[in-house]
Design an enzyme around this catalytic site. Structure first.
Site, PDB file in Angstrom:
ATOM      1  N   VAL A   1      -0.309   4.240  -2.397  1.00  0.00           N
ATOM      2  CA  VAL A   1      -1.422   5.045  -1.887  1.00  0.00           C
ATOM      3  C   VAL A   1      -0.920   5.986  -0.794  1.00  0.00           C
ATOM      4  CG1 VAL A   1      -3.640   4.974  -0.697  1.00  0.00           C
ATOM      5  CG2 VAL A   1      -3.149   3.330  -2.516  1.00  0.00           C
TER       6      VAL A   1
ATOM      7  N   GLY B   1       0.795  -1.221   0.000  1.00  0.00           N
ATOM      8  CA  GLY B   1       0.000   0.000   0.000  1.00  0.00           C
ATOM      9  C   GLY B   1       0.826   1.269   0.000  1.00  0.00           C
ATOM     10  N   LYS B   2       2.103   1.149  -0.297  1.00  0.00           N
ATOM     11  CA  LYS B   2       2.981   2.321  -0.217  1.00  0.00           C
ATOM     12  C   LYS B   2       2.678   3.359  -1.294  1.00  0.00           C
ATOM     13  CE  LYS B   2       6.774  -0.066  -2.573  1.00  0.00           C
ATOM     14  NZ  LYS B   2       6.559   0.548  -3.885  1.00  0.00           N
TER      15      LYS B   2
ATOM     16  N   LYS C   1       8.803   8.092  -8.966  1.00  0.00           N
ATOM     17  CA  LYS C   1       9.106   6.661  -8.845  1.00  0.00           C
ATOM     18  C   LYS C   1      10.176   6.361  -9.879  1.00  0.00           C
ATOM     19  CE  LYS C   1       7.443   2.072  -8.236  1.00  0.00           C
ATOM     20  NZ  LYS C   1       6.308   1.226  -7.810  1.00  0.00           N
TER      21      LYS C   1
ATOM     22  N   GLY D   1       8.794  -2.133  -4.740  1.00  0.00           N
ATOM     23  CA  GLY D   1       8.756  -3.308  -3.878  1.00  0.00           C
ATOM     24  C   GLY D   1       9.495  -3.076  -2.574  1.00  0.00           C
TER      25      GLY D   1
ATOM     26  N   LEU E   1      -9.289   1.821   2.671  1.00  0.00           N
ATOM     27  CA  LEU E   1     -10.433   2.682   2.393  1.00  0.00           C
ATOM     28  C   LEU E   1     -11.363   1.990   1.408  1.00  0.00           C
ATOM     29  CD1 LEU E   1      -8.461   6.039   2.011  1.00  0.00           C
ATOM     30  CD2 LEU E   1      -9.706   5.218   4.029  1.00  0.00           C
TER      31      LEU E   1
END
Length: 211
Positions: A18, A15-16, A33, A103, A186
């Site tokens: 988000v 979940g990084k 990224k 990752g 969420l």
């Protein structure tokens, strides 16, 4: 205030992305990224652009865009590309920059270099995203040990998922790492619900207060 923050995870799918979107939006900064593996569907940069509410120019282009959803070293080999550490120098910008890794820490970028080796060169503060589910104690403590063995500054842990009070407490007590907060899953994920959850779940000053 910390101008550059690295977001990494204990493993893939934690979940990084988000969390990185929420943080970049709150900081009103930039997102980068460096290496994207897998181009089918929405990329991580596109997810951040959708959720963070940043102008398009604040989501920086990846240094490497690799087609296969595999470890970057293998995806690059399939594409006939060699990932070079020299191409992964972080940009210097006038506002905060959130950098998301690919990752977990030990993910190989090529046959000699892992992601953690790049982080060790950067010496930027790292936020470690950790699940709250079974197995997270082992993965999180090992990741923290790996960071500290290389003198990589750890800003703290961002837990992601349903609250597991004892699990979170155990990780913090054994590691001594700051718990920055928790981002719940969420049911409806939009820019607004993410922003609201970030504000409610994190002490913002603990993230931006310094290296």
């Amino acid at each position: 205030m910390t101008q550059r923050i690295v977001i990494t995870g204990t493993d893939t799918g934690v979940g990084k992305t988000v969390f990185a979107a929420g943080l970049a939006g709150l900081l009103d900064g930039f997102y980068w990224k460096p290496v994207q593996s897998g181009l089918d569907g929405e990329t991580d940069s596109e997810v951040v652009a959708r959720l963070a509410g940043l102008p398009s120019e604040r989501v920086l282009p990846e240094a490497y865009r690799l087609r296969s959803p595999l470890s970057p070293h293998r995806s690059a080999e399939i594409d006939g590309v060699a990932i070079k550490a020299a191409d992964l120098a972080f940009p210097v910008l006038p506002t905060p920059l959130v950098i998301e890794g690919s990752g977990g820490l030990m993910v190989p970028l090529n046959r000699r270099t892992r992601l953690i080796d790049i982080f060790a060169e950067w010496r930027l503060p790292v936020i470690l995203c950790a699940r709250t589910t079974l197995g997270t104690i082992n993965h999180t403590l090992l990741s923290i040990e790996a960071l500290r063995a290389r003198s990589i500054p750890l800003a703290g842990i961002a837990f992601i998922g349903d609250e597991m009070a004892d699990t979170q407490r155990t990780i913090v007590e054994f590691s001594g790492a700051p718990q920055l907060g928790r981002l719940p899953h969420l049911d409806v994920l939009t820019g607004k619900t993410l922003r609201d959850a970030m504000i409610a779940g994190f002490a913002f000053a603990s993230i931006t207060g310094g290296d």
